[in-house]
Design a protein around this motif. Sequence first.
Motif, mmCIF file in Angstrom:
data_model
loop_
_atom_site.group_PDB
_atom_site.id
_atom_site.type_symbol
_atom_site.label_atom_id
_atom_site.label_comp_id
_atom_site.label_asym_id
_atom_site.label_seq_id
_atom_site.Cartn_x
_atom_site.Cartn_y
_atom_site.Cartn_z
ATOM 1 N N LEU A 1 0.832 -1.203 0.000
ATOM 2 C CA LEU A 1 0.000 0.000 0.000
ATOM 3 C C LEU A 1 0.868 1.256 0.000
ATOM 4 N N PHE B 1 2.276 1.767 -3.519
ATOM 5 C CA PHE B 1 1.304 2.326 -4.460
ATOM 6 C C PHE B 1 1.090 3.815 -4.197
ATOM 7 N N THR C 1 -6.487 -7.006 -8.607
ATOM 8 C CA THR C 1 -6.467 -7.393 -7.207
ATOM 9 C C THR C 1 -5.212 -8.168 -6.887
ATOM 10 N N LEU D 1 -5.746 -6.431 -1.850
ATOM 11 C CA LEU D 1 -5.579 -5.036 -2.221
ATOM 12 C C LEU D 1 -6.225 -4.876 -3.588
ATOM 13 N N ILE E 1 -7.180 -2.551 -6.636
ATOM 14 C CA ILE E 1 -6.777 -1.304 -7.282
ATOM 15 C C ILE E 1 -7.796 -0.983 -8.363
ATOM 16 N N VAL F 1 -6.490 2.425 -3.963
ATOM 17 C CA VAL F 1 -6.364 1.061 -3.452
ATOM 18 C C VAL F 1 -7.283 0.890 -2.249
ATOM 19 N N ARG G 1 -8.370 -1.948 0.774
ATOM 20 C CA ARG G 1 -7.932 -3.172 1.455
ATOM 21 C C ARG G 1 -9.131 -3.925 1.998
#
Length: 171
Positions: free
Chosen positions: A48, A51, A138, A153, A155, A161, A163
């Motif tokens: 995370l 990203f 994912t 995660l 996207i 993103v 969770r």
Amino acid sequence: MIGITRGFTLIEALITLAIIAMCIGFAVPAFTQFIQAQQMTVASHALLTSFTLARQASVTRRVAVLVDNQDGDWSTGWLVYADQNGNSRWDDDEPVLRKFDAQPKGVVIKGNAPVRRYVRYTPTGRTSMASGAFQAGTLVLCHIDGKAPVRRLVINATGRVRRTLETPGPC
């Protein structure tokens, strides 16, 4: 007056050892699950963070920034780099913004087809494939033992993103 000292008998010592062994027997599996859950939390947080860094860097640098595992296996680690020549491959002259090493043994990170090898952020902060097609996918994080909660995660095409946490299960 002479004091009498009393020691443990063999039976008392064996009973004490048996109780200690039973307590350890109950504690070790729970501790193992705790360690695995922590490994999964750390791995999902590292992704995370990657990203978020890539999205911010792509906007500020005005160039595509990739989070790239380079071999199709996220568990072996990944790079965050500015893709200055636009080939979606890391070249020696491209700046590496962050490098993440392989995850602990047993941690498995798999991406579905659009995010199997990389996530590419454009200068607008959106995700897209090297071909220009939108990129959403994912990443699934699980432990090979199947005892730790599974993390996903997700996207979306705007690069955000999300969770999720699911019950433990096989990879």
